[in-house]
Design an enzyme around this catalytic site. Structure first.
Site, PDB file in Angstrom:
ATOM      1  N   LYS A 153       0.857  -1.199   0.000  1.00  0.00           N
ATOM      2  CA  LYS A 153       0.000   0.000   0.000  1.00  0.00           C
ATOM      3  C   LYS A 153       0.888   1.243   0.000  1.00  0.00           C
ATOM      4  O   LYS A 153       1.064   1.921   1.023  1.00  0.00           O
ATOM      5  CB  LYS A 153      -0.937  -0.011   1.208  1.00  0.00           C
ATOM      6  CG  LYS A 153      -2.184  -0.864   0.955  1.00  0.00           C
ATOM      7  CD  LYS A 153      -3.160  -0.811   2.099  1.00  0.00           C
ATOM      8  CE  LYS A 153      -4.075   0.388   2.048  1.00  0.00           C
ATOM      9  NZ  LYS A 153      -5.148   0.292   1.059  1.00  0.00           N
TER      10      LYS A 153
HETATM   11  N1  PMP Z   1      -7.792  -3.309  -3.413  1.00  0.00           N
HETATM   12  C1  PMP Z   1      -7.238  -2.094  -3.254  1.00  0.00           C
HETATM   13  C2  PMP Z   1      -6.635  -1.419  -4.428  1.00  0.00           C
HETATM   14  C3  PMP Z   1      -7.244  -1.482  -1.996  1.00  0.00           C
HETATM   15  O1  PMP Z   1      -6.711  -0.281  -1.827  1.00  0.00           O
HETATM   16  C4  PMP Z   1      -7.848  -2.156  -0.912  1.00  0.00           C
HETATM   17  C5  PMP Z   1      -7.897  -1.510   0.438  1.00  0.00           C
HETATM   18  N2  PMP Z   1      -6.721  -1.795   1.155  1.00  0.00           N
HETATM   19  C6  PMP Z   1      -8.400  -3.421  -1.129  1.00  0.00           C
HETATM   20  C7  PMP Z   1      -8.355  -3.966  -2.401  1.00  0.00           C
HETATM   21  C8  PMP Z   1      -9.041  -4.185  -0.025  1.00  0.00           C
HETATM   22  O2  PMP Z   1      -8.082  -4.540   0.936  1.00  0.00           O
HETATM   23  P1  PMP Z   1      -8.475  -4.791   2.451  1.00  0.00           P
HETATM   24  O3  PMP Z   1      -9.550  -5.802   2.447  1.00  0.00           O
HETATM   25  O4  PMP Z   1      -7.211  -5.280   3.066  1.00  0.00           O
HETATM   26  O5  PMP Z   1      -8.919  -3.484   2.995  1.00  0.00           O
END
Ligand code: PMP
Length: 295
Positions: A153
């Site tokens: 991220k």
């Molecule tokens: N895809 C993207 C591009 C994201 O930014 C996120 C958010 N982190 C997710 C999927 C979903 O991830 P998570 O379930 O860990 O929040």
């Protein structure tokens, strides 16, 4: 909206008032997007405030720092303890938590040796609305995994998400769906995607997508509940023949789609696996599912 006079943040080893915190104008994070962040939720459970999957989120934060060559020594345990203290200091139980690692002043294109840790949190209502989403396929693709670490991220990666969301909203949609460089369905700008066809769920495998923690939780719930699920690539054409579709993410939780471009998902949302998973996920984050299983 995110802070008030009393709000506190954790900043480089101490707690201070958000309104008194400042940042370096010459930071590489500001200029080049070399920073790493997380999006975490805390829920007001019967046992008090509980941070959902804190360890998984902080491991992903550390992985991001590692691949970007950012020096970062806190352990997930230390970060979790700091976050619980931060929630308490802000008197929050239902909250969104935003840890952010920024880098120092260095205008060369080499990671700065200075690292800052900021943890912010703000109130977040119990659930997102249960409204079904109208989604547009974006003209922007998810980044080529050979151009960056797609599972990290990194702040700069989110320009792609902003482009696609701006595009979708401008045309009156709620969210954007992005394809990968090969034309397969990848994910939403900030959530993962699942489709349902003939009673079976399908979600894209890891490789071109964020390895969502909600996605992993939903996959685990499917295994426990005996809901058939396959991880494989699929095209937009296949998705437009699906019975139903839903997104998963920390912020979105599990949310159904009404339509994708001109295609309306034909199944009644309340009869889908997605709807069932939405309820199971809510019970899981509130730690009510474990109790149900134990009974
Ligand atoms: N895809 C993207 C591009 C994201 O930014 C996120 C958010 N982190 C997710 C999927 C979903 O991830 P998570 O379930 O860990 O929040």
């Amino acid at each position: 909206m995110y802070f008030n006079e009393q709000s506190e943040v954790f900043y480089n080893g101490s707690f201070l008032k958000a309104k008194e915190a400042s940042t370096n104008l010459y930071s590489q994070s500001l200029h080049y997007g070399n920073g790493v962040f997380e999006g975490i939720r805390a829920y007001d459970t019967k046992q008090g405030a509980k941070i959902f999957k804190a360890e998984e989120h902080y491991k992903r934060l550390k992985y991001g720092a590692e691949v970007m060559n950012i020096q970062f020594d806190y352990s997930p345990e230390e970060l979790t303890a700091i976050t619980y203290e931060l929630l308490e200091r802000n008197n929050l139980k239902d909250a969104y938590i935003r840890p952010l690692i920024t880098t120092g002043a260095n205008m060369s294109l080499l990671t700065s040796e200075e690292t800052n840790l900021i943890i912010q949190c703000w109130e977040w209502g119990k659930y997102m609305g249960d409204k079904l989403l109208k989604v547009k396929t974006s003209k922007f693709q998810r980044p080529n995994p050979n151009s960056c670490f797609v599972e990290a991220k990194v702040t700069g990666h989110y320009v792609n998400s902003i482009l696609s969301t701006n595009e979708a909203k401008k045309e009156g949609y709620d969210e954007a769906l992005l394809l990968d460089m090969n034309g397969n369905v990848a994910e939403c700008s900030g959530a993962n995607v699942f489709m349902e066809k003939d009673g079976k769920l399908v979600t894209p495998p890891r490789g071109h997508i964020m390895a969502g923690i909600t996605r992993a939780t939903v996959i685990d719930i499917c295994k426990e509940e005996g809901i058939p699920l396959e991880e494989r690539f699929f095209t937009l054409e296949e998705l437009k023949e699906a019975d139903a579709c839903f997104f998963t993410g920390t912020a979105a939780e599990v949310v159904g789609l009404q339509s994708l471009d001109d295609y309306k998902f034909p199944m009644n949302w309340e009869e889908t696996h997605g709807y069932n998973l939405m309820k199971l996920y809510k019970a899981e984050v509130l730690e009510e599912r474990v109790q149900e299983k134990a009974l």
